[in-house]
Design a protein around this motif. Structure first.
Motif, short mmCIF file in Angstrom:
data_model
loop_
_atom_site.label_atom_id
_atom_site.label_comp_id
_atom_site.label_asym_id
_atom_site.label_seq_id
_atom_site.Cartn_x
_atom_site.Cartn_y
_atom_site.Cartn_z
N HIS A 333 0.86 -1.18 0.00
CA HIS A 333 0.00 0.00 0.00
C HIS A 333 0.90 1.24 0.00
CE1 HIS A 333 -3.97 -1.87 0.69
NE2 HIS A 333 -3.25 -2.82 1.26
N TYR A 334 0.64 2.14 -0.93
CA TYR A 334 1.50 3.31 -1.08
C TYR A 334 1.17 4.37 -0.03
CZ TYR A 334 3.55 1.60 -5.37
OH TYR A 334 4.25 0.85 -6.28
N GLY A 335 2.20 5.14 0.33
CA GLY A 335 2.04 6.21 1.30
C GLY A 335 3.30 7.06 1.36
N PHE A 336 3.47 7.77 2.48
CA PHE A 336 4.54 8.75 2.62
C PHE A 336 5.24 8.57 3.97
CE2 PHE A 336 1.13 10.52 0.13
CZ PHE A 336 1.75 11.20 -0.89
N VAL A 337 6.53 8.88 3.98
CA VAL A 337 7.22 9.16 5.24
C VAL A 337 7.97 10.47 5.04
CG1 VAL A 337 7.46 6.73 5.89
CG2 VAL A 337 9.33 7.89 4.69
N GLU A 338 8.37 11.06 6.16
CA GLU A 338 8.96 12.39 6.08
C GLU A 338 10.05 12.55 7.13
OE1 GLU A 338 6.17 15.74 5.35
OE2 GLU A 338 6.89 16.47 7.28
N GLU A 339 11.08 13.27 6.74
CA GLU A 339 12.10 13.74 7.69
C GLU A 339 12.25 15.24 7.47
OE1 GLU A 339 16.47 12.18 8.66
OE2 GLU A 339 16.45 13.69 7.07
N GLN A 340 12.18 16.02 8.54
CA GLN A 340 12.37 17.46 8.38
C GLN A 340 13.08 18.06 9.58
OE1 GLN A 340 9.06 19.92 7.18
NE2 GLN A 340 10.37 21.71 7.08
N TYR A 341 14.06 18.92 9.24
CA TYR A 341 14.65 19.85 10.20
C TYR A 341 14.16 21.24 9.81
CZ TYR A 341 17.94 23.31 11.86
OH TYR A 341 18.49 24.44 12.41
N ALA A 342 13.76 22.01 10.81
CA ALA A 342 13.28 23.37 10.52
C ALA A 342 13.81 24.33 11.57
CB ALA A 342 11.75 23.42 10.49
N LYS A 343 14.19 25.50 11.11
CA LYS A 343 14.54 26.62 11.99
C LYS A 343 13.78 27.83 11.48
CE LYS A 343 18.59 28.63 11.73
NZ LYS A 343 20.03 28.93 11.90
N TRP A 344 12.91 28.35 12.34
CA TRP A 344 12.11 29.51 11.94
C TRP A 344 11.87 30.40 13.13
CZ3 TRP A 344 9.05 24.91 10.09
CH2 TRP A 344 8.49 24.22 11.14
#
Length: 344
Positions: A333-344
């Motif tokens: 089954h298709y889907g998503f994973v995510e990795e994020q670094y954010a500085k705001w």
């Protein structure tokens, strides 16, 4: 699930923010009316109240033939929009990114129930709409680009239980997050005169509406699945690194029912994100392997503002085990994973 009382607005007339998990989508996210303070307890300046407030909205579409995602991000310093289409069979990825200093080309709805968010520049017109028909919520996505148009509709229905929560962040912040997954998506995608009916593709979708005074610097993982197993609609929303103070956004959906899960471990190779990921919850309800086949990247380092974002598309395999002992097999089954670094 022990819900907190449903607030009519997120911030009351005294500036106090409602915290907790709520049974329904909050009607008005009036975040800038919050009693926002400095770490030393003094009222924050007008500059801080404006530029520390962040807003994100995302609409995702999943099918065996194509995966698509569109996001708006308003960080006060910068407005951003991106859109991509990925075809699993060919590996072809078409992606677009637009930026707007101070967010001048981007307007964001303050309600995930009624309103519209809009990004418009030369050659691009994107609208995210929110409608409430007697308690049945609908999200719409409209995109007009050169040679491409998309009209998509995600309907929740009267019985659907969203993930709707607000958690503390840092010493003086908070985040409201509204997540929806495992819903049918209808509409049409037209590219260079070729039209695809999303219903014929069996498309499912998910949506994220988040806003608040978020941490200045943060890092997270996220996984999302929207699909059908037999006649059962399945949704998945799992994260690690955000929205975990007292309350957690981690959950799955079985048809209209939202099922909370415990904390989640993302086991993957940070130096090679295209290697398989293992994702499992501490409660034992989630045990999945994610095999990436594509990656949408956004990298920006302006000193004051920085983002290192990877959203990977691929297939989930494994098993979901419900508290009543039922097992739901997840196979390709298709889907998503995510990795994020954010500085705001």
């Amino acid at each position: 699930m022990n819900f907190q009382p449903q607030p009519p607005t997120l911030v009351d007339d005294q500036g106090q923010v409602a915290l907790g998990v709520f049974p329904h989508t909050v009607a008005h996210i009036n975040g800038r009316e919050a009693d926002y303070r400095t770490p030393m307890g003094k009222p924050a300046s007008r500059f801080a109240r404006h530029f520390h407030y962040k807003q994100f909205q995302y609409f995702g579409i999943i099918s065996n033939e194509l995966l698509a995602g569109c996001a708006f991000a308003h960080t006060a310093y910068l407005g951003m929009a991106f859109f991509y289409i990925f075809e699993p069979k060919t590996g072809e990825l078409k992606e677009y990114t637009w930026r707007s200093p101070l967010g001048r080309d981007l307007s964001m709805s303050t309600s995930p129930r009624v309103g519209e968010s809009h990004f418009k520049q030369k050659g691009v017109d994107i609208r995210l709409g929110y409608q409430d028909n007697q308690g049945s919520l609908t999200k719409t996505l409209s995109i007009a680009l050169d040679g491409l148009s998309l009209e998509a509709v995600l309907s929740e229905g009267n019985q659907y239980q969203p993930m709707s929560l607000c958690t503390r962040t840092g010493v003086n912040g908070w985040v409201y997050a509204n997540k929806v997954a495992g819903r049918t998506v209808t509409g049409n995608l037209t590219r260079n005169g070729h039209r695809q009916d999303l219903s014929e593709l069996g498309a499912c979708g998910h949506h994220d509406f988040s806003a608040g005074y978020m941490r200045r610097e943060t890092f997270w993982n996220w996984a999302c699945l929207s699909s059908k197993v037999g006649d059962t609609r399945i949704g998945l929303n799992l994260s690690c690194g955000v929205n975990e103070t007292t309350f957690s956004e981690n959950c799955l959906w079985v048809d209209d029912v939202m099922v909370p899960t415990a904390g989640v471990i993302f086991d993957y190779q940070r130096d090679d994100l295209m290697q398989p990921w293992q994702i499992r919850s501490l409660c034992g309800q989630v045990n999945l392997r994610f095999t990436p086949s594509g990656n949408h990247k956004e990298r920006l380092d302006l000193g004051l503002f920085a983002s290192n974002f990877n959203q990977l598309f691929g297939r989930f395999d494994g098993e979901l085990t419900l508290k009543d002992g039922r097992s739901i097999p997840i196979q390709a089954h298709y889907g998503f994973v995510e990795e994020q670094y954010a500085k705001w």
